[in-house]
Design a protein around this motif. Sequence first.
Motif, PDB file in Angstrom:
ATOM      1  N   ILE A 187       0.821  -1.201   0.000  1.00  0.00           N
ATOM      2  CA  ILE A 187       0.000   0.000   0.000  1.00  0.00           C
ATOM      3  C   ILE A 187       0.857   1.254   0.000  1.00  0.00           C
ATOM      4  N   ALA A 188       0.293   2.291  -0.605  1.00  0.00           N
ATOM      5  CA  ALA A 188       0.948   3.590  -0.602  1.00  0.00           C
ATOM      6  C   ALA A 188       0.116   4.492   0.297  1.00  0.00           C
ATOM      7  N   ILE A 201       5.618   3.730   1.157  1.00  0.00           N
ATOM      8  CA  ILE A 201       5.248   2.495   0.492  1.00  0.00           C
ATOM      9  C   ILE A 201       5.428   1.377   1.514  1.00  0.00           C
ATOM     10  N   LEU A 202       4.333   0.685   1.768  1.00  0.00           N
ATOM     11  CA  LEU A 202       4.352  -0.327   2.824  1.00  0.00           C
ATOM     12  C   LEU A 202       3.968  -1.690   2.285  1.00  0.00           C
ATOM     13  N   ASN A 203       4.367  -2.679   3.037  1.00  0.00           N
ATOM     14  CA  ASN A 203       3.984  -4.030   2.696  1.00  0.00           C
ATOM     15  C   ASN A 203       3.246  -4.637   3.882  1.00  0.00           C
ATOM     16  N   LEU A 204       2.068  -5.159   3.637  1.00  0.00           N
ATOM     17  CA  LEU A 204       1.295  -5.799   4.697  1.00  0.00           C
ATOM     18  C   LEU A 204       1.269  -7.301   4.443  1.00  0.00           C
ATOM     19  N   VAL A 302      -2.848  25.645  -7.481  1.00  0.00           N
ATOM     20  CA  VAL A 302      -2.191  24.637  -6.631  1.00  0.00           C
ATOM     21  C   VAL A 302      -1.595  23.463  -7.408  1.00  0.00           C
ATOM     22  N   GLN A 303      -1.793  23.460  -8.733  1.00  0.00           N
ATOM     23  CA  GLN A 303      -1.278  22.327  -9.512  1.00  0.00           C
ATOM     24  C   GLN A 303       0.221  22.085  -9.298  1.00  0.00           C
ATOM     25  N   PRO A 304       1.044  23.164  -9.263  1.00  0.00           N
ATOM     26  CA  PRO A 304       2.481  22.918  -9.042  1.00  0.00           C
ATOM     27  C   PRO A 304       2.742  22.205  -7.707  1.00  0.00           C
ATOM     28  N   LEU A 305       1.926  22.501  -6.701  1.00  0.00           N
ATOM     29  CA  LEU A 305       2.108  21.855  -5.395  1.00  0.00           C
ATOM     30  C   LEU A 305       1.754  20.375  -5.495  1.00  0.00           C
ATOM     31  N   ILE A 306       0.648  20.100  -6.193  1.00  0.00           N
ATOM     32  CA  ILE A 306       0.231  18.703  -6.358  1.00  0.00           C
ATOM     33  C   ILE A 306       1.291  17.932  -7.151  1.00  0.00           C
ATOM     34  N   ASP A 307       1.826  18.585  -8.188  1.00  0.00           N
ATOM     35  CA  ASP A 307       2.869  17.931  -8.990  1.00  0.00           C
ATOM     36  C   ASP A 307       4.072  17.558  -8.127  1.00  0.00           C
ATOM     37  N   ARG A 308       4.402  18.445  -7.191  1.00  0.00           N
ATOM     38  CA  ARG A 308       5.535  18.147  -6.313  1.00  0.00           C
ATOM     39  C   ARG A 308       5.265  16.892  -5.485  1.00  0.00           C
ATOM     40  N   THR A 309       4.009  16.733  -5.041  1.00  0.00           N
ATOM     41  CA  THR A 309       3.706  15.527  -4.251  1.00  0.00           C
ATOM     42  C   THR A 309       3.855  14.280  -5.129  1.00  0.00           C
ATOM     43  N   LEU A 310       3.461  14.403  -6.393  1.00  0.00           N
ATOM     44  CA  LEU A 310       3.541  13.244  -7.290  1.00  0.00           C
ATOM     45  C   LEU A 310       4.990  12.839  -7.557  1.00  0.00           C
ATOM     46  N   GLU A 311       5.856  13.865  -7.668  1.00  0.00           N
ATOM     47  CA  GLU A 311       7.284  13.554  -7.858  1.00  0.00           C
ATOM     48  C   GLU A 311       7.824  12.780  -6.653  1.00  0.00           C
ATOM     49  N   CYS A 312       7.406  13.206  -5.479  1.00  0.00           N
ATOM     50  CA  CYS A 312       7.831  12.490  -4.255  1.00  0.00           C
ATOM     51  C   CYS A 312       7.346  11.043  -4.291  1.00  0.00           C
ATOM     52  N   CYS A 313       6.121  10.850  -4.787  1.00  0.00           N
ATOM     53  CA  CYS A 313       5.553   9.496  -4.868  1.00  0.00           C
ATOM     54  C   CYS A 313       6.416   8.629  -5.780  1.00  0.00           C
ATOM     55  N   LEU A 314       6.790   9.186  -6.923  1.00  0.00           N
ATOM     56  CA  LEU A 314       7.587   8.407  -7.872  1.00  0.00           C
ATOM     57  C   LEU A 314       8.942   8.044  -7.284  1.00  0.00           C
ATOM     58  N   ALA A 315       9.539   8.999  -6.554  1.00  0.00           N
ATOM     59  CA  ALA A 315      10.842   8.730  -5.944  1.00  0.00           C
ATOM     60  C   ALA A 315      10.727   7.619  -4.901  1.00  0.00           C
ATOM     61  N   ALA A 316       9.668   7.671  -4.092  1.00  0.00           N
ATOM     62  CA  ALA A 316       9.490   6.646  -3.053  1.00  0.00           C
ATOM     63  C   ALA A 316       9.234   5.283  -3.680  1.00  0.00           C
TER      64      ALA A 316
END
Length: 605
Positions: A187-188, A201-204, A302-316
């Motif tokens: 799960i993310a 990113i977790l594993n259950l 706020v789109q640039p802020l949301i995009d930043r969160t998505l980049e973090c998701c991809l890195a994780a």
Amino acid sequence: MGRVIGIDLGTTNSVIAFYEGSRSEVIAGTNGDRTTPSVVGRGSQGEWLVGEVAKRQMATRPQQTFYSLKRLMGLRFDEVADITNKLPYEVVRGEHDLACVRVDDKPMTPVEISAMILRALRDRAEEMLGESVERAVITVPAYFNDAQRQATRDAGKIAGLEVLRIINEPTAAALAYGLDSGQTKSIAVYDLGGGTFDISILNLADDVIEVLSTGGDTQLGGDDFDQAIIDWARQEFLEQTGVDLLEDPMARGRLKETAERAKVELSQSLESHLQVPFVATVDGVPQHLDLTLSRARFERLVQPLIDRTLECCLAALEDAGMQPLDVDDVVLVGGGTRVPSVQRAVEELFAKMPNKSVHPDEVVALGAAIQAGVLDGTVEDVLLLDVIPLSIGLETLGGVVTKVLERNTTVPARRSQIFSTVQDNQKSVNVHVVQGEREMAVDNRSLARFELTGIPAAKKGVPQIEVTFDVDADGILKVSARDLGTGVEQEVCVRDASNLSEDEVERMLAEAGERHEEDLARRRRAEARHTAEELLLNVEETLEKSLGRDVPTAECDRLRELCERVRDALENSVSSFEHDELVEATEALQEAAHRFADFIYQGSH
Ligand code: ADP
Ligand code: MG
């Protein structure tokens, strides 16, 4: 011993929960509030206010109302430069270079102020559960470094709580979901709070939760969404009137309040009106802010802020060796995930509907309460594995970092590495411990420096110095260095580097106790005043009604006299001495009023 409680000490809101039966439950306040704003304010009489009451004075007393303190917790003054200019209250350099806030010309640590929030939550729990509460599990963002975790633990201590465990917020959220599931999946956890964004990113599997990777941004949250609206409104207002609202702290406070309200409203409606009457004056003429913000425009802001969160998701995801499609479940956490375009973006990235079945604002506290239940033995069979959010290493020759513990190593963890001297006959070595991902020590956070002395004369490279890093289940670090030749060992308490000392924590604990006494006394005084005022009104009304009835004049006069005494006492009841007089006068009046009532009723027979 009483039960252990779970606390989500949030940047914006805090929640407290406990475990009972086979589930965890949020502890609401007497007024039904399930979350408490993480806001502490200094009232006009010098009193401390916590939660909703403090938040209410944010616009009128911006410099005395402290919010987003979690962004300063355990950090040095130099580390918070980019945050401080966004805050209406003053951040100053305190002892040990710690970032502090200015309260009455004195620096006060964010730890002490956060302790007041924890204390208020603890009081609430004690009141609602009817038992004393002394132990807790507190959550922190996954990205919190060692100093920030220590600071959180210190805040708990100052609030009179023994902090049994510090756990990562996403892990807590997963716990709240994981217990019921009993299946194997990845799960993310996407957590967009007020001040921080975390992705984990977790594993259950079979009730075991393993954190595969964590990422995020400690400087990104709902506050920034508000800020985007503020920046836009400021610009619009500047164009309309030529007045820059950000120059006036009071206007800034009111604008922030309005911006947040608009954001929340836009999660429901397609349009929001921002109105701040009398926000400025131009040539003596009052100016009102009156703007309309559409959801479409807000989304663009706020789109640039949301995009930043998505980049973090991809890195994780990359750290976990996964693709977005490998994730079985996506969990939304934090008030910020109520924004529709955030939900949409997350859904698109992972190509599945995010899970929102547990209330996003409460899920972290609920998970913390489960962990609390595990620690006091109420819950069995949950094993929690957390990871180190940032690598920990040593500065070696040329200022380069040698990593000893890589980020995302599962805790508790212990690693040793052998180092040597760089010069002939070198008698001592400086050990500089840093945390972070950058190559050069100066670019990372310095955690501690210490010196290992007494190395016997030898050629360079011959002595063997073993440095051991020990990270406990809370993610808190201990470092020791040992000269393998002589057996000389030195341990370093990392808190010495930039945290409060044990003595300071003890002192703050005592002060917090006094403050609590003071607050109680203040509350008692307020209650006494209230009782006196009520009684006075009541008696005066009775006297008026009894006019012309068969009541001895002496009784009436006596009652009037006592009313006068209470009125005088009310006027003077500032110091505790006069407070006693007020209580006595009120009692005397109460007694006389009862006797008087007897007369009236006897007379009416
Ligand atoms: P934290 O974990 O930082 O304490 P929360 O999870 O309580 O924060 O989230 C707080 C943030 O969520 C704030 O920025 C708040 O404005 C925002 N928020 C709360 N409700 C909504 C909503 N309905 N729509 C958009 N944002 C919201
Ligand atoms: Mg949160």
